[in-house]
Design a protein around this motif. Structure first.
Motif, PDB file in Angstrom:
ATOM      1  N   ILE A  54      49.003  36.561  43.786  1.00  0.00           N
ATOM      2  CA  ILE A  54      49.880  37.386  43.221  1.00  0.00           C
ATOM      3  C   ILE A  54      49.362  38.385  42.392  1.00  0.00           C
ATOM      4  O   ILE A  54      49.633  39.574  42.532  1.00  0.00           O
ATOM      5  CB  ILE A  54      50.945  36.679  42.714  1.00  0.00           C
ATOM      6  CG1 ILE A  54      51.849  36.196  43.715  1.00  0.00           C
ATOM      7  CG2 ILE A  54      52.130  37.496  41.641  1.00  0.00           C
ATOM      8  CD1 ILE A  54      52.943  34.887  43.261  1.00  0.00           C
ATOM      9  N   THR A  55      48.469  37.926  41.302  1.00  0.00           N
ATOM     10  CA  THR A  55      48.018  38.844  40.295  1.00  0.00           C
ATOM     11  C   THR A  55      46.970  39.747  40.841  1.00  0.00           C
ATOM     12  O   THR A  55      46.611  40.619  40.159  1.00  0.00           O
ATOM     13  CB  THR A  55      47.574  38.076  39.062  1.00  0.00           C
ATOM     14  OG1 THR A  55      46.241  37.240  39.658  1.00  0.00           O
ATOM     15  CG2 THR A  55      48.397  37.288  38.614  1.00  0.00           C
ATOM     16  N   MET A  94      52.587  47.763  44.253  1.00  0.00           N
ATOM     17  CA  MET A  94      52.316  48.954  45.067  1.00  0.00           C
ATOM     18  C   MET A  94      52.179  48.305  46.360  1.00  0.00           C
ATOM     19  O   MET A  94      52.713  48.467  47.612  1.00  0.00           O
ATOM     20  CB  MET A  94      51.679  49.966  44.483  1.00  0.00           C
ATOM     21  CG  MET A  94      51.465  51.111  45.588  1.00  0.00           C
ATOM     22  SD  MET A  94      50.190  52.410  45.223  1.00  0.00           S
ATOM     23  CE  MET A  94      50.697  52.478  43.550  1.00  0.00           C
ATOM     24  N   GLU A  95      51.063  47.604  46.365  1.00  0.00           N
ATOM     25  CA  GLU A  95      50.469  46.698  47.490  1.00  0.00           C
ATOM     26  C   GLU A  95      51.383  45.690  48.201  1.00  0.00           C
ATOM     27  O   GLU A  95      51.826  45.718  49.442  1.00  0.00           O
ATOM     28  CB  GLU A  95      49.345  45.861  47.280  1.00  0.00           C
ATOM     29  CG  GLU A  95      48.659  44.902  48.412  1.00  0.00           C
ATOM     30  CD  GLU A  95      47.796  45.763  49.114  1.00  0.00           C
ATOM     31  OE1 GLU A  95      47.052  45.214  50.212  1.00  0.00           O
ATOM     32  OE2 GLU A  95      47.676  47.160  49.236  1.00  0.00           O
ATOM     33  N   ASP A 136      42.202  54.697  41.857  1.00  0.00           N
ATOM     34  CA  ASP A 136      43.634  54.624  42.180  1.00  0.00           C
ATOM     35  C   ASP A 136      43.940  53.680  43.378  1.00  0.00           C
ATOM     36  O   ASP A 136      44.909  53.852  43.879  1.00  0.00           O
ATOM     37  CB  ASP A 136      44.362  56.157  42.259  1.00  0.00           C
ATOM     38  CG  ASP A 136      44.144  56.894  41.214  1.00  0.00           C
ATOM     39  OD1 ASP A 136      44.370  56.166  39.909  1.00  0.00           O
ATOM     40  OD2 ASP A 136      44.245  57.923  41.003  1.00  0.00           O
ATOM     41  N   SER A 137      43.048  52.935  43.450  1.00  0.00           N
ATOM     42  CA  SER A 137      43.359  52.020  44.693  1.00  0.00           C
ATOM     43  C   SER A 137      44.326  51.154  44.557  1.00  0.00           C
ATOM     44  O   SER A 137      44.648  50.668  43.319  1.00  0.00           O
ATOM     45  CB  SER A 137      42.073  51.149  44.876  1.00  0.00           C
ATOM     46  OG  SER A 137      40.928  51.808  44.904  1.00  0.00           O
ATOM     47  N   ASP A 165      41.886  43.191  43.548  1.00  0.00           N
ATOM     48  CA  ASP A 165      41.103  42.860  44.707  1.00  0.00           C
ATOM     49  C   ASP A 165      40.477  44.051  45.129  1.00  0.00           C
ATOM     50  O   ASP A 165      39.665  43.931  46.251  1.00  0.00           O
ATOM     51  CB  ASP A 165      41.920  42.187  45.711  1.00  0.00           C
ATOM     52  CG  ASP A 165      41.690  40.662  45.679  1.00  0.00           C
ATOM     53  OD1 ASP A 165      40.839  40.145  44.813  1.00  0.00           O
ATOM     54  OD2 ASP A 165      42.283  39.928  46.452  1.00  0.00           O
ATOM     55  N   ALA A 166      40.900  45.039  44.564  1.00  0.00           N
ATOM     56  CA  ALA A 166      40.366  46.290  45.150  1.00  0.00           C
ATOM     57  C   ALA A 166      38.765  46.559  45.615  1.00  0.00           C
ATOM     58  O   ALA A 166      38.369  46.985  46.596  1.00  0.00           O
ATOM     59  CB  ALA A 166      40.640  47.557  44.356  1.00  0.00           C
ATOM     60  N   PHE A 167      38.064  45.780  44.538  1.00  0.00           N
ATOM     61  CA  PHE A 167      36.448  45.841  44.941  1.00  0.00           C
ATOM     62  C   PHE A 167      36.140  45.057  46.142  1.00  0.00           C
ATOM     63  O   PHE A 167      34.899  45.267  46.635  1.00  0.00           O
ATOM     64  CB  PHE A 167      35.741  45.507  43.636  1.00  0.00           C
ATOM     65  CG  PHE A 167      35.756  43.974  43.402  1.00  0.00           C
ATOM     66  CD1 PHE A 167      34.860  43.198  43.852  1.00  0.00           C
ATOM     67  CD2 PHE A 167      36.748  43.197  42.710  1.00  0.00           C
ATOM     68  CE1 PHE A 167      34.791  41.645  43.719  1.00  0.00           C
ATOM     69  CE2 PHE A 167      36.755  41.853  42.815  1.00  0.00           C
ATOM     70  CZ  PHE A 167      35.754  40.898  42.830  1.00  0.00           C
TER      71      PHE A 167
END
Length: 380
Positions: A230-231, A236-237, A351-352, A357-359
């Motif tokens: 969750i974190t 937004m995702e 701004d992903s 987890d974007a990386f």
């Protein structure tokens, strides 16, 4: 230079000095660290690049001849990729305390012949850093060309540079923090509580090899993983992927309070894949080590002063505006501190929508930033 290894296992092992003394007291005897490598170390031994990972990944960051399975950062590492293995000798170390090959609470204690469990010494991220540094030195590398730290690994990387000034020429900080903030501590505290309150945890004495849920804290680990997932993503995702879409009637639980929405099913799937693939006691130790880390300890109570003790030439600090676990302001704090220490710093705010987890997901944007930085570093 992947070295010896069986088919489908590229892991190598470095035996740590014995005893290996831990920051918070206690010591390990006969401990080792698992790692993998890609590329070739050049004659000058100055193209070494070390990656320190988040809490749960193994050293298998990318595929290789010895292990063709995709790694956790597969899109980032390899010939022609952002971390180009035709130029860099890449090392990824499995954190001390993790059950992915390195000595951990799940390992056998040579003194008893039984798993350490809670007899494992208190673990600090400084211990993770020291074990990684010893591994790098064993490969004949006195100074890394670049040290990359992702998430928890970014904290370990800061410890590495503090404990070994000049041990790295450059640094890439990815979605991390110089100290745990209350929100992150609170979440990890709940994760640990979920595991410890599962009766089958049994004060850490669960059956590590149990095939059923009667002797293993499946429920506690499942809740801990769901809280983490969750974190790791942003609101937004979650909204964009799931909205309020409900499961088809045949997919719902018979329990009147069971899963009804797609997002619940998604979390359940993530938890099911994780529960038996990471040791609960290891999770507890590494989670607590993350909470304990505080670079202000090295700066008379000031994060900024602690960061100023790091000695590197160049750095890139990457953060994501949607990261609630390691918020962007903490990346700015790292960038300003390293700059005040004399490093040339590139600060990249992405701004992903994927959050923390974007990386692992937004490979295109991270590749552009990391690849560009390493290209410039290699051209110097």
């Amino acid at each position: 230079m992947n070295g010896p290894g069986t088919a489908h296992d590229a892991r190598r092992y470095f035996a740590l000095p014995s005893p290996f003394r831990m920051k918070r007291g206690g010591e390990l005897h006969g401990a080792s660290v698992a790692y993998e490598t890609w590329g070739e170390l050049n004659a000058a031994r100055d193209n070494g690049l070390l990656i320190l990972t988040g809490l749960s990944p193994s050293a298998h960051a990318a595929s290789s001849v010895d292990d063709p399975a995709p790694g956790w950062w597969e899109g980032m590492i390899g010939p022609g990729k952002a971390i180009d293995t035709t130029h860099w000798f890449v090392i990824c170390v499995n954190s001390l305390g993790s059950d992915k090959g390195s000595t951990s609470p799940a390992s056998i204690d040579p003194a008893s012949g039984e798993p350490y469990r809670l007899n494992f010494p208190e673990l600090a991220l400084e211990d993770v850093a020291e074990a990684a540094h010893a591994t790098v030195n064993s490969l004949g590398i006195e100074q890394l060309a670049c040290l990359i730290g992702c998430s928890m690994g970014g904290m370990s990387a800061l410890a590495y540079m503090l404990l070994h000034p000049g041990g790295a020429r450059a640094h890439i900080s990815v979605d991390t923090a110089p100290q745990a903030q209350p929100f992150a501590i609170a979440i990890r505290s709940l994760q640990r509580e979920a595991i410890r309150l599962d009766p089958r945890w049994d004060e850490g004495r669960y059956d590590i090899h149990a095939q059923d849920g009667d002797r293993y804290p499946d429920i506690g680990m499942s809740i801990a993983r769901k809280l983490g997932v969750i974190t790791y993503r942003s609101a937004m995702e979650w909204n964009g992927r799931f909205a309020r879409i409900r499961l088809d009637p045949e997919q719902r639980d018979d329990d009147p309070f069971g899963r009804e929405f797609q997002v619940e099913s998604y979390l359940e799937g993530h938890a099911r894949r994780f529960v038996r693939h990471f040791d609960p006691n290891c999770y507890l130790y590494l989670s607590r080590a993350s909470d304990w880390f505080d670079i202000a300890e090295y700066g008379n109570g000031s994060v900024h002063e602690g960061l100023q003790r790091i000695r590197i030439e160049r750095a890139m600090v990457i953060g994501v505006s949607t990261d609630i676990l390691f918020p962007l302001e903490q990346q700015e704090q790292i960038a300003k501190g390293l700059e005040a220490a004399g490093a040339t710093v590139d600060f990249v705010a992405l701004d992903s929508p994927q959050g923390h987890d974007a990386f692992l997901v937004d490979i295109e944007n991270y590749s552009r930033a990391i690849g560009g930085f390493l290209d410039r570093l290699g051209a110097d």
